[in-house]
Design a protein around this motif. Structure first.
Motif, short mmCIF file in Angstrom:
data_model
loop_
_atom_site.label_atom_id
_atom_site.label_comp_id
_atom_site.label_asym_id
_atom_site.label_seq_id
_atom_site.Cartn_x
_atom_site.Cartn_y
_atom_site.Cartn_z
N ALA A 54 0.86 -1.25 -0.14
CA ALA A 54 -0.08 0.06 0.22
C ALA A 54 0.96 1.16 -0.06
N LEU A 55 0.48 2.20 -0.68
CA LEU A 55 1.18 3.44 -0.63
C LEU A 55 1.26 4.23 0.80
N PRO A 56 0.57 3.91 1.56
CA PRO A 56 0.94 4.70 2.91
C PRO A 56 2.07 4.16 3.68
N VAL A 57 2.31 2.70 3.32
CA VAL A 57 3.61 2.22 3.87
C VAL A 57 4.71 3.05 3.27
N LEU A 58 4.54 3.18 2.09
CA LEU A 58 5.83 3.87 1.25
C LEU A 58 6.08 5.10 1.81
N GLU A 86 12.38 10.51 -11.49
CA GLU A 86 13.22 10.56 -10.38
C GLU A 86 12.81 12.07 -9.55
N SER A 87 12.84 11.93 -8.50
CA SER A 87 12.59 13.16 -7.85
C SER A 87 13.51 12.99 -6.25
N ILE A 93 7.51 11.89 -1.52
CA ILE A 93 6.38 12.03 -0.53
C ILE A 93 5.05 12.84 -0.86
N ASP A 94 5.07 13.81 -1.57
CA ASP A 94 3.91 14.53 -1.97
C ASP A 94 3.38 13.83 -3.01
N ARG A 95 4.05 13.14 -4.04
CA ARG A 95 3.57 12.47 -5.19
C ARG A 95 2.89 11.05 -4.67
N LEU A 96 3.50 10.44 -3.63
CA LEU A 96 2.91 9.33 -3.19
C LEU A 96 1.75 9.38 -2.47
N SER A 97 1.74 10.71 -1.66
CA SER A 97 0.54 11.12 -0.89
C SER A 97 -0.48 11.31 -1.88
N ARG A 98 -0.24 12.08 -3.18
CA ARG A 98 -1.49 12.42 -4.00
C ARG A 98 -1.90 11.08 -4.52
#
Length: 110
Positions: A54-58, A86-87, A93-98
């Motif tokens: 899941a994304l929240p874990v990452l 790449e970032s 963190i911002d991208r995964l949160s979105r």
């Protein structure tokens, strides 16, 4: 489903301690993989790959990476590779949160 993020470190001597720090994140698998060079670079001997269901874990893992960098006197440069781009740690963190808010986006089959 598995979501994958690669961490490319500028200083390979930091891999062991960062891997140990990430071992505290529940639901996260951390693997060492052969490093891939960017154009004009020789590449690193080893990078870290983070896998989670899941994304929240990452997102939690990358926040741990941010804390790790803040704790270093001279932090290594870390590039985050997610979905073939790449970032920086904060941008990832911002991208995964979105992406977390958009079901199915960013996930891949194992």
């Amino acid at each position: 489903m598995t979501v994958t993020v690669d961490l490319v470190l500028s200083d390979p001597t930091e891999i062991g301690s960062l891997r140990r720090a990430l071992g505290n994140v529940s639901g996260l698998e951390v693997h060492s993989v052969g490093g891939l060079p960017k154009p004009g670079e020789q590449g690193s001997a080893e990078d870290l790959q983070l896998l989670a269901a899941a994304l929240p874990v990452l997102v939690e893992a990358l926040k741990m990476v941010r804390e790790y960098l803040a704790s270093r006197r001279t932090p290594p440069e870390i590039r985050i590779v997610y979905r073939d781009s790449e970032s920086t740690v904060d941008d990832a963190i911002d991208r995964l949160s979105r992406d977390e808010d958009e079901p199915g986006d960013g996930e891949s089959q194992p």
